[in-house]
Structure formats: structure tokens, C-alpha cells
Design a protein around this motif. Sequence first.
Motif, PDB file in Angstrom:
ATOM      1  N   TYR A 174      15.276  15.290  31.695  1.00 49.30           N
ATOM      2  CA  TYR A 174      16.568  14.498  31.662  1.00 49.30           C
ATOM      3  C   TYR A 174      16.664  13.823  33.164  1.00 49.30           C
ATOM      4  O   TYR A 174      16.181  14.597  34.137  1.00 49.30           O
ATOM      5  CB  TYR A 174      17.763  15.221  30.755  1.00 49.30           C
ATOM      6  CG  TYR A 174      18.144  16.357  31.971  1.00 49.30           C
ATOM      7  CD1 TYR A 174      17.391  17.734  31.984  1.00 49.30           C
ATOM      8  CD2 TYR A 174      19.309  16.187  32.810  1.00 49.30           C
ATOM      9  CE1 TYR A 174      17.885  18.754  32.689  1.00 49.30           C
ATOM     10  CE2 TYR A 174      19.616  17.317  33.571  1.00 49.30           C
ATOM     11  CZ  TYR A 174      19.038  18.543  33.538  1.00 49.30           C
ATOM     12  OH  TYR A 174      19.311  19.689  34.288  1.00 49.30           O
ATOM     13  N   ASP A 176      16.536  13.498  36.721  1.00 47.33           N
ATOM     14  CA  ASP A 176      15.487  13.492  37.596  1.00 47.33           C
ATOM     15  C   ASP A 176      14.429  14.838  37.353  1.00 47.33           C
ATOM     16  O   ASP A 176      13.580  14.856  37.777  1.00 47.33           O
ATOM     17  CB  ASP A 176      16.039  13.939  39.093  1.00 47.33           C
ATOM     18  CG  ASP A 176      16.853  12.566  39.800  1.00 47.33           C
ATOM     19  OD1 ASP A 176      16.321  11.630  39.374  1.00 47.33           O
ATOM     20  OD2 ASP A 176      17.718  13.076  40.432  1.00 47.33           O
ATOM     21  N   VAL A 177      14.907  15.318  36.176  1.00 46.72           N
ATOM     22  CA  VAL A 177      14.094  16.439  36.032  1.00 46.72           C
ATOM     23  C   VAL A 177      12.960  16.224  34.846  1.00 46.72           C
ATOM     24  O   VAL A 177      13.293  15.715  33.729  1.00 46.72           O
ATOM     25  CB  VAL A 177      14.939  17.818  34.965  1.00 46.72           C
ATOM     26  CG1 VAL A 177      14.044  18.779  34.733  1.00 46.72           C
ATOM     27  CG2 VAL A 177      15.985  18.048  35.969  1.00 46.72           C
ATOM     28  N   ARG A 178      11.739  16.165  35.455  1.00 47.61           N
ATOM     29  CA  ARG A 178      10.725  15.590  34.687  1.00 47.61           C
ATOM     30  C   ARG A 178       9.903  16.334  33.660  1.00 47.61           C
ATOM     31  O   ARG A 178       9.328  15.872  32.889  1.00 47.61           O
ATOM     32  CB  ARG A 178       9.534  14.793  35.705  1.00 47.61           C
ATOM     33  CG  ARG A 178      10.219  13.808  36.646  1.00 47.61           C
ATOM     34  CD  ARG A 178      10.511  12.507  36.107  1.00 47.61           C
ATOM     35  NE  ARG A 178      11.187  11.703  36.867  1.00 47.61           N
ATOM     36  CZ  ARG A 178      10.611  11.006  38.107  1.00 47.61           C
ATOM     37  NH1 ARG A 178       9.436  11.347  38.643  1.00 47.61           N
ATOM     38  NH2 ARG A 178      11.670  10.428  38.888  1.00 47.61           N
ATOM     39  N   ASN A 206      24.804  22.894  39.422  1.00 48.80           N
ATOM     40  CA  ASN A 206      23.296  22.325  39.787  1.00 48.80           C
ATOM     41  C   ASN A 206      22.298  23.320  39.261  1.00 48.80           C
ATOM     42  O   ASN A 206      21.405  23.202  39.502  1.00 48.80           O
ATOM     43  CB  ASN A 206      23.098  22.516  41.633  1.00 48.80           C
ATOM     44  CG  ASN A 206      23.950  21.717  42.342  1.00 48.80           C
ATOM     45  OD1 ASN A 206      24.560  20.870  41.594  1.00 48.80           O
ATOM     46  ND2 ASN A 206      24.248  21.904  43.366  1.00 48.80           N
ATOM     47  N   GLY A 207      22.663  23.843  38.131  1.00 44.06           N
ATOM     48  CA  GLY A 207      21.432  24.700  37.337  1.00 44.06           C
ATOM     49  C   GLY A 207      20.866  23.673  36.601  1.00 44.06           C
ATOM     50  O   GLY A 207      21.495  22.927  35.828  1.00 44.06           O
ATOM     51  N   MET A 208      19.511  23.776  36.738  1.00 37.69           N
ATOM     52  CA  MET A 208      18.630  22.634  35.946  1.00 37.69           C
ATOM     53  C   MET A 208      18.842  22.975  34.264  1.00 37.69           C
ATOM     54  O   MET A 208      19.081  22.091  33.514  1.00 37.69           O
ATOM     55  CB  MET A 208      17.324  22.985  36.128  1.00 37.69           C
ATOM     56  CG  MET A 208      16.885  22.791  37.633  1.00 37.69           C
ATOM     57  SD  MET A 208      15.468  21.707  37.815  1.00 37.69           S
ATOM     58  CE  MET A 208      14.097  22.563  37.626  1.00 37.69           C
ATOM     59  N   THR A 211      22.987  22.589  33.102  1.00 35.65           N
ATOM     60  CA  THR A 211      23.341  21.332  33.435  1.00 35.65           C
ATOM     61  C   THR A 211      23.156  20.500  32.010  1.00 35.65           C
ATOM     62  O   THR A 211      23.751  19.806  31.302  1.00 35.65           O
ATOM     63  CB  THR A 211      22.862  20.752  34.483  1.00 35.65           C
ATOM     64  OG1 THR A 211      23.513  21.307  35.764  1.00 35.65           O
ATOM     65  CG2 THR A 211      23.307  19.242  34.650  1.00 35.65           C
TER      66      THR A 211
END
Lengths: 366, 146
Positions: A174, A176-178, A206-208, A211
Motif C-alpha cells: 500500500y 509506498d510499501v511495495r 509510522n508502523g508499517m 498503519t
Amino acid sequence: MTPIITAVLVLSALSGILTLLLLVAEFFFASYGECTIDVNKGEKTFKVEGGASLLTTLAGQKLFLPSGCGGRGSCGTCKCRVLEGGGPLLPTEVPYLNDEEKKTDVRLSCQVKVRSDIKIEVPEELLSIKEFDTVIESITDFTHDIKGLRFKLPEGETIRFKAGQFANLFSRPYDDVREETSRAYSISSAPSDNRAIELVIRYVPNGMVTTYVFKHLKEGDKVRLIGPFGEFFLRDTDREIVCIAGGSGLAPIRSIILDMIDRGISNRKATFFFGAVSQRDLYYVEEFKAIEKKHPWFRFVPALSKDDSDHPYEKGIITEVVARNYGDMKELEAYLCGSPGMIDACVKVLTGKGMPIDRVYYDKFS
Amino acid sequence: MRPGVLTLKGFLGHDDRKLADIIETDHQTVQRLHLDTARIVACLQDLAERGADLMEQEVLVDGRYLIKVRDDRGKIPSPWDDGLFEKGDVDLVDQKTGKKLKWNRLTLRLLEAHGFFGGYGSEYRIDPDALVEILDPAAISVPPEN
């Protein structure tokens, strides 16, 4: 001086070229063919294509060893015994193994390459770890930063776990998280509720993954879970227990208490101290109060550290509240879940009151 | 370093300079200000310890710094691949200047071991110029030689 520098440079260049040649040769010519992995003396066998790490290869066969670093060799958690076919111990593994582990053929599975038939031994409970493609049945806002999620398992599937264990939740790519990313969360439901998994998740700025959970997930979405994992579960004794939790740490304690009810364990007194700052941080209070009313062996003690309003709960920091509720604690055992700092503070109080450290159970997820 | 790989927002903020240039520019600032990286790290660690609260409440330190320390479970890997560092952000507001700092154990590792103070625009940037306004310059400068 110049001949020495030249010699060093030539040697370095030669080593570099040889390494490169080996890598190229391995890429093009090294085919390990089909290999057999024997798990726990024939309990499971896998026919696999050689060439990848043992950790990755086992994951491909749905046997998931715990790994905190995704196979980079930097966490040392993916250990298993390699009885045959693992090759020599590598320098990258040595810092993570103690003498006893080295003697008993324990290896880091992310560093062992599958090149031939291999015999391994893994803890029995890892064989019950499964991957589930779940659907979110419900999302509940418990507090301003804690949500409860209920995941329905695919038709016909069930999960077997011990109350207190955790599962890994995978976020999809999602913003920027690829890539898929996973984090561990304690299961809050009872093992008897085996057609679903409930998790309690606290938002980490800010937890991937949190969030993703808080800002992207909605009811009906598909979510991949793997589990169960962990050594945090109710020990089979007759001792009175004291459970202490804060925030989302309530999750495994709820599972343990619900499991005690399901299994009819009424001969052990259990007290659950739940620490929060103010009333807005409390949740599941009605449920625990109802359990308390119905089961005389259970006591629920919420404690608020900073709430001057008129409330029926204990006042003070959770460690102070536990300390003033007990004298000698040497015959009790404790189950803790919360932040690392809270756990450290509780351990100090409990051992200070005589509880042996080996009867204080917790999972810091570290 | 990029957002969404090891951390949600990455380490570079909106900085489009090369990593080596970011490190070099900050290195020059540190030298110009006579700062000592190890002492900066020690000072921030000390503030984090004194600002820690079991219930993660704000703590006023030295009558000046409002500090909130989160205590999260789990670890973050270093982009230099040199270890895993416990999570838990420290937010500091200097009530004297109104300036803010944010860091965690990984931020301090990057600063101490790699001289990386963060890219411009990163929430976790420890700007050396701002540091001398927020912290006691004597506590973070190169100690005078005897």
C-alpha cells in the motif's frame, strides 16, 4: 612498498575473479535436483527442488520456522536441528549459537542451503503452524488507539493453538510499501473458537503494519495470517495465577481466561490486573466483570494511573497496585503481557515478593 | 533508506541528495560546531531514560524538556544491515525554544556508527544546527583537552 601494494592488489583481484566465477558457475551449472527433507524422523517428508535456503524451502512447504529478520541471518530465531545433509557450520551462524546448540547440530535455517537430502528436527508445535487466507469478519474500536479484529478462516479450516500464543499478520502493499510485511500479534480468542482468530492491535505511529490495519483494512477484506507461534501459554500446574497486562497486552490474557473456563479449570485462583492511564484506555471491562460474577475463582482488577475522576477502579501504576494486593508471592505463578518496560518493572515486583523468576512467564516479542 | 522498505517513511525525508553528500554535509556542520557525535548520542540516551514513564506519559525533564517515550514491542532492522534495534520513539519538545526532536534506538545507532543524522524533512532528522539550540552545547561538544 610498491611491490607489496601490487601483490595485495593482484591477490585481491584474483580472489574477486575466482569468487565471481564460482557464483556464475553455481548460477548456470549447479543444479541440486530433487532433494528430500525429512522432518522429525519421518513425521513429515518433503520432495523439494534444491538450491534455496532451508528456511525458504520449508516455508514453501508450509512449514514455517519463526524468523524475525526475513532470512537475513541477523536475528538468530530460525533455529532447528539439522541431523544430516546441512554441510559445515558457517561463520555467519556461529555468533547466534551457544556451545550446547553447536554440539547438538542446531543451525540457522536461513543460512543452511538445501543441496542434498536433509534430515531435520523441529519443535513439535511448529508442525501445527499453518497459513490462513482469512476474511475480516469484524473490526471494533476498543480505545482511541486499539482495535479488535476478528478473522474468519476459510471454509473447512480450523486452527489449533494454545491460549497465549500469537499469529503473524501480513499487510498487502500500500502507498509506498511495495512488499508484504508481517508483524506478530497475540490471539485474544479462545482455542475452542477454532473457526476464527481474534487479534487486538495497538496503533504504532509510522508502523508499517499497524498503519495498514488502522488506515486501510475494512470488514470483508482478505488477510493472510500465519500461526500459531510462541511459548507464552498457561502452564499445567495447580498454582494460583496472577496475570498482568497493559494496552493490547490484554489479548493473550483474555484467551487464557476464556480457555480456563472452557476447560473447566476452577481449582486455580486467577487475578487479572489490567493497567491503564484513564478510563478511556479500558476495554473488555464488561466481559471480565461478567466472568468475575459467574466464576468465583476469577478476579478482575483494572487500575488507572492518572484518572482523578470518581471511578470504581484501583488507583496507581499497575506495579504499585499488584504490590499492595499481595504479601508473599512465592507459591504463585505470573503471566505478563505488555511493553518491555512494563514487563521489566513487573518482574522486579514479583521476584521481590518471592516469586521464582522461572515462574514468571511473558512474551516480549523481541 | 526509501519509504516503505524498512520503515513506513524511510530515512531521507524529501532530501534528494546522495547519501554520501548528506553524511558529508552534516559531518562538516558537526566539525564547524565542534560537536562530538558520541556525546550527542549519550545526551539523547540520558534524556530518553529520564523521560521514560511506565504508562508512556509525558515527563518534564530539567524543567525544560517535555519528553514522551513510547515503549513498543518488536525491533527495526538497520539499513546498514548491522543489527536490529528495539522500537519505541522518543518525542522531545523544548519548552524554551519550541523546537522538537524525535528519535529511537535505531536513529542513535545511525548517528553514532554511520554519521547519518537523517535526510531533510525526515521526522527523525537530528539536525546538528538545531541540537546546539536545544541541548546544552557544553554537553555535546568535543571535550576540551587537558
